[in-house]
Write a protein that holds these residues in place. Structure first.
Motif, PDB file in Angstrom:
ATOM      1  N   MET A  95       0.766  -1.152   0.000  1.00 14.83           N
ATOM      2  CA  MET A  95       0.000   0.000   0.000  1.00 14.83           C
ATOM      3  C   MET A  95       0.821   1.235   0.000  1.00 14.83           C
ATOM      4  O   MET A  95       0.318   2.262  -0.263  1.00 14.83           O
ATOM      5  N   PRO A  96       2.088   1.193   0.233  1.00 15.63           N
ATOM      6  CA  PRO A  96       2.890   2.371   0.043  1.00 15.63           C
ATOM      7  C   PRO A  96       2.989   2.622  -1.418  1.00 15.63           C
ATOM      8  O   PRO A  96       3.240   1.722  -2.151  1.00 15.63           O
ATOM      9  N   ALA A  97       2.841   3.851  -1.859  1.00 10.62           N
ATOM     10  CA  ALA A  97       2.854   4.115  -3.282  1.00 10.62           C
ATOM     11  C   ALA A  97       4.246   4.319  -3.771  1.00 10.62           C
ATOM     12  O   ALA A  97       5.068   4.806  -3.088  1.00 10.62           O
ATOM     13  N   ASP A  98       4.523   3.954  -4.980  1.00 11.42           N
ATOM     14  CA  ASP A  98       5.843   4.036  -5.607  1.00 11.42           C
ATOM     15  C   ASP A  98       6.933   3.750  -4.632  1.00 11.42           C
ATOM     16  O   ASP A  98       7.667   2.824  -4.783  1.00 11.42           O
ATOM     17  N   SER A  99       7.131   4.529  -3.656  1.00 14.30           N
ATOM     18  CA  SER A  99       8.134   4.253  -2.655  1.00 14.30           C
ATOM     19  C   SER A  99       7.412   4.329  -1.355  1.00 14.30           C
ATOM     20  O   SER A  99       7.768   5.027  -0.478  1.00 14.30           O
ATOM     21  N   LYS A 100       6.405   3.692  -1.233  1.00 16.40           N
ATOM     22  CA  LYS A 100       5.411   3.747  -0.174  1.00 16.40           C
ATOM     23  C   LYS A 100       5.613   4.810   0.851  1.00 16.40           C
ATOM     24  O   LYS A 100       5.551   4.553   2.010  1.00 16.40           O
ATOM     25  N   GLN A 101       5.893   5.947   0.452  1.00 17.04           N
ATOM     26  CA  GLN A 101       5.891   7.037   1.377  1.00 17.04           C
ATOM     27  C   GLN A 101       5.312   8.196   0.615  1.00 17.04           C
ATOM     28  O   GLN A 101       5.860   9.252   0.620  1.00 17.04           O
ATOM     29  N   GLY A 102       4.276   7.942  -0.129  1.00 21.46           N
ATOM     30  CA  GLY A 102       3.758   8.911  -1.037  1.00 21.46           C
ATOM     31  C   GLY A 102       2.777   9.804  -0.372  1.00 21.46           C
ATOM     32  O   GLY A 102       2.961  10.246   0.712  1.00 21.46           O
ATOM     33  N   ALA A 103       1.662   9.999  -1.047  1.00 25.86           N
ATOM     34  CA  ALA A 103       0.718  10.907  -0.501  1.00 25.86           C
ATOM     35  C   ALA A 103      -0.647  10.327  -0.495  1.00 25.86           C
ATOM     36  O   ALA A 103      -1.261  10.180  -1.484  1.00 25.86           O
ATOM     37  N   GLY A 104      -1.188   9.939   0.559  1.00 24.90           N
ATOM     38  CA  GLY A 104      -2.515   9.402   0.535  1.00 24.90           C
ATOM     39  C   GLY A 104      -2.928   9.242   1.939  1.00 24.90           C
ATOM     40  O   GLY A 104      -3.874   9.790   2.427  1.00 24.90           O
ATOM     41  N   ARG A 105      -2.139   8.483   2.684  1.00 25.16           N
ATOM     42  CA  ARG A 105      -2.516   8.287   4.067  1.00 25.16           C
ATOM     43  C   ARG A 105      -1.928   9.407   4.856  1.00 25.16           C
ATOM     44  O   ARG A 105      -0.728   9.534   4.930  1.00 25.16           O
ATOM     45  N   GLY A 106      -2.758  10.128   5.450  1.00 19.05           N
ATOM     46  CA  GLY A 106      -2.292  11.179   6.315  1.00 19.05           C
ATOM     47  C   GLY A 106      -1.431  12.148   5.581  1.00 19.05           C
ATOM     48  O   GLY A 106      -0.386  12.543   6.040  1.00 19.05           O
ATOM     49  N   GLY A 107      -1.826  12.505   4.373  1.00 20.41           N
ATOM     50  CA  GLY A 107      -1.054  13.478   3.633  1.00 20.41           C
ATOM     51  C   GLY A 107       0.113  12.860   2.913  1.00 20.41           C
ATOM     52  O   GLY A 107       0.746  13.466   2.100  1.00 20.41           O
ATOM     53  N   VAL A 108       0.416  11.606   3.207  1.00 24.59           N
ATOM     54  CA  VAL A 108       1.537  10.965   2.524  1.00 24.59           C
ATOM     55  C   VAL A 108       1.030   9.660   1.987  1.00 24.59           C
ATOM     56  O   VAL A 108       0.342   8.955   2.662  1.00 24.59           O
ATOM     57  N   ASN A 109       1.409   9.323   0.769  1.00 27.17           N
ATOM     58  CA  ASN A 109       0.946   8.054   0.233  1.00 27.17           C
ATOM     59  C   ASN A 109       1.843   7.006   0.806  1.00 27.17           C
ATOM     60  O   ASN A 109       2.951   6.826   0.376  1.00 27.17           O
ATOM     61  N   ALA A 110       1.417   6.315   1.791  1.00 25.82           N
ATOM     62  CA  ALA A 110       2.244   5.352   2.487  1.00 25.82           C
ATOM     63  C   ALA A 110       2.906   4.405   1.547  1.00 25.82           C
ATOM     64  O   ALA A 110       3.718   3.623   1.939  1.00 25.82           O
ATOM     65  N   MET A 111       2.545   4.395   0.288  1.00 26.37           N
ATOM     66  CA  MET A 111       3.128   3.423  -0.579  1.00 26.37           C
ATOM     67  C   MET A 111       4.159   4.017  -1.474  1.00 26.37           C
ATOM     68  O   MET A 111       4.778   3.336  -2.233  1.00 26.37           O
ATOM     69  N   GLY A 112       4.386   5.261  -1.454  1.00 25.50           N
ATOM     70  CA  GLY A 112       5.374   5.751  -2.360  1.00 25.50           C
ATOM     71  C   GLY A 112       6.139   6.889  -1.794  1.00 25.50           C
ATOM     72  O   GLY A 112       5.656   7.963  -1.584  1.00 25.50           O
ATOM     73  N   VAL A 113       7.404   6.637  -1.515  1.00 25.96           N
ATOM     74  CA  VAL A 113       8.233   7.694  -0.970  1.00 25.96           C
ATOM     75  C   VAL A 113       8.328   8.716  -2.071  1.00 25.96           C
ATOM     76  O   VAL A 113       9.165   8.583  -2.936  1.00 25.96           O
ATOM     77  N   GLU A 114       7.463   9.691  -2.090  1.00 28.31           N
ATOM     78  CA  GLU A 114       7.415  10.627  -3.190  1.00 28.31           C
ATOM     79  C   GLU A 114       7.923  11.986  -2.754  1.00 28.31           C
ATOM     80  O   GLU A 114       8.055  12.285  -1.584  1.00 28.31           O
ATOM     81  N   GLY A 115       8.189  12.829  -3.746  1.00 22.54           N
ATOM     82  CA  GLY A 115       8.570  14.195  -3.464  1.00 22.54           C
ATOM     83  C   GLY A 115       9.758  14.319  -2.547  1.00 22.54           C
ATOM     84  O   GLY A 115      10.737  13.601  -2.659  1.00 22.54           O
TER      85      GLY A 115
ATOM     86  N   ARG B 288      -1.394 -11.625  -1.763  1.00 21.19           N
ATOM     87  CA  ARG B 288      -0.530 -10.910  -2.696  1.00 21.19           C
ATOM     88  C   ARG B 288      -1.386 -10.362  -3.820  1.00 21.19           C
ATOM     89  O   ARG B 288      -2.304 -11.029  -4.284  1.00 21.19           O
ATOM     90  N   TYR B 289      -1.066  -9.168  -4.276  1.00 28.29           N
ATOM     91  CA  TYR B 289      -1.904  -8.520  -5.277  1.00 28.29           C
ATOM     92  C   TYR B 289      -1.122  -7.449  -6.035  1.00 28.29           C
ATOM     93  O   TYR B 289      -0.105  -6.941  -5.548  1.00 28.29           O
ATOM     94  N   ARG B 290      -1.612  -7.148  -7.222  1.00 33.78           N
ATOM     95  CA  ARG B 290      -0.988  -6.084  -8.000  1.00 33.78           C
ATOM     96  C   ARG B 290      -1.296  -4.759  -7.329  1.00 33.78           C
ATOM     97  O   ARG B 290      -2.437  -4.483  -6.963  1.00 33.78           O
ATOM     98  N   CYS B 291      -0.266  -3.950  -7.187  1.00 29.54           N
ATOM     99  CA  CYS B 291      -0.481  -2.652  -6.549  1.00 29.54           C
ATOM    100  C   CYS B 291      -0.124  -1.519  -7.504  1.00 29.54           C
ATOM    101  O   CYS B 291       0.178  -0.411  -7.063  1.00 29.54           O
ATOM    102  N   ASP B 292      -0.130  -1.816  -8.807  1.00 26.33           N
ATOM    103  CA  ASP B 292       0.143  -0.769  -9.780  1.00 26.33           C
ATOM    104  C   ASP B 292      -1.146  -0.097 -10.235  1.00 26.33           C
ATOM    105  O   ASP B 292      -1.256   0.388 -11.358  1.00 26.33           O
ATOM    106  N   ARG B 293      -2.114  -0.123  -9.348  1.00 25.99           N
ATOM    107  CA  ARG B 293      -3.382   0.573  -9.531  1.00 25.99           C
ATOM    108  C   ARG B 293      -3.857   0.957  -8.137  1.00 25.99           C
ATOM    109  O   ARG B 293      -3.401   0.378  -7.144  1.00 25.99           O
ATOM    110  N   PRO B 294      -4.747   1.942  -8.001  1.00 25.15           N
ATOM    111  CA  PRO B 294      -5.204   2.355  -6.664  1.00 25.15           C
ATOM    112  C   PRO B 294      -5.704   1.152  -5.867  1.00 25.15           C
ATOM    113  O   PRO B 294      -6.380   0.270  -6.403  1.00 25.15           O
ATOM    114  N   HIS B 295      -5.372   1.093  -4.590  1.00 24.45           N
ATOM    115  CA  HIS B 295      -5.785  -0.029  -3.758  1.00 24.45           C
ATOM    116  C   HIS B 295      -6.084   0.457  -2.343  1.00 24.45           C
ATOM    117  O   HIS B 295      -5.560   1.472  -1.893  1.00 24.45           O
ATOM    118  N   ILE B 296      -6.936  -0.288  -1.659  1.00 23.30           N
ATOM    119  CA  ILE B 296      -7.413   0.115  -0.328  1.00 23.30           C
ATOM    120  C   ILE B 296      -7.343  -1.067   0.628  1.00 23.30           C
ATOM    121  O   ILE B 296      -7.666  -2.200   0.267  1.00 23.30           O
TER     122      ILE B 296
END
Length: 221
Positions: free
Chosen positions: A1-21, A190-198
């Motif tokens: 669920m972390p986006a790209d580098s699971k520190q992204g922007a989604g959960r709490g202002g950061v996408n836990a799945m993608g270390v972004e920015g 296990r699941y594909r996470c290259d699309r929005p997921h919850i």
């Protein structure tokens, strides 16, 4: 669920799945600085062990000859993608390339206070980033804690990425592209996470799980 580098922007202002920015930049920069000290000597030693010239290693790895030369002289901080390409060309594991000496044991501990925590927008889910900083571009690990009713929404990761969720306590529901699946204590999904997921805690008690994200696209670039 972390986006790209699971520190992204989604959960709490950061996408836990993608270390972004800025967050992603800080993590990668810290990783590069940590590696630069011993990396050059290790790459040079392995290259010579295979009797490879700088030009030959450049051809096999796809890394410019000038960059390899700078790495060996510790004049640059290479990206993790560059380190991965060199490791593949030298036919060794990432761990081998990163270690200080062949015989020296590796021990690295992070205290609880130093472990970054991401919080979902609803404040009911927390992700502790336990993954190694040096592998953040292709492998990320998290400890998930979700209160009843908690929802953790993540943006799509890089194409080809896969996530693995192992539940230790409670019951979680994972939704990917409209498809839902329940996973209980002792089970792994296990699941594909290259699309929005919850991820939702549909149980009546707090849920605990370990999450691992393999960013396939990151290592295949």
């Amino acid at each position: 669920m972390p986006a790209d580098s699971k520190q992204g922007a989604g959960r709490g202002g950061v996408n836990a799945m993608g270390v972004e920015g800025k967050e992603k930049h800080k993590i990668l920069e810290a990783g590069a600085l940590a590696l630069s000290g011993q990396l050059g000597a290790t790459v040079q030693r392995l290259r010579k062990a295979y009797n490879l010239s700088l030009s030959e290693l450049s051809q096999q790895s796809g890394v410019a000859k000038s960059i390899i030369s700078q790495i060996e002289r510790n004049e640059t901080n290479p990206t993790l993608a560059t380190i991965w390409r060199l490791a593949q060309a030298l036919d060794v594991s990432i761990e081998r390339v990163l270690q200080t000496t062949e015989d020296e044991p590796f021990l690295e501990k992070t205290s609880k206070a130093d472990t970054p925590i991401l919080v979902s927008d609803d404040g009911k889910c927390r992700l502790a980033i336990i993954g190694w900083i040096k592998t953040v571009e292709w492998l990320q690990s998290y400890e998930l804690s979700a209160d009843p009713g908690g929802t953790l929404e993540s943006d799509a990761h890089q194409r080809g990425s896969v996530e693995s969720l192992s539940v230790r306590e409670g019951e979680l529901e994972v939704e990917v592209a409209g498809v839902k699946e329940t996973v209980k204590a002792g089970e792994t999904l296990r699941y594909r996470c290259d699309r929005p997921h919850i991820i939702r805690n549909i149980g009546k008690a707090q849920a605990q799980a370990t999450m691992v994200c393999i960013l396939k696209a990151a290592v295949m670039e």
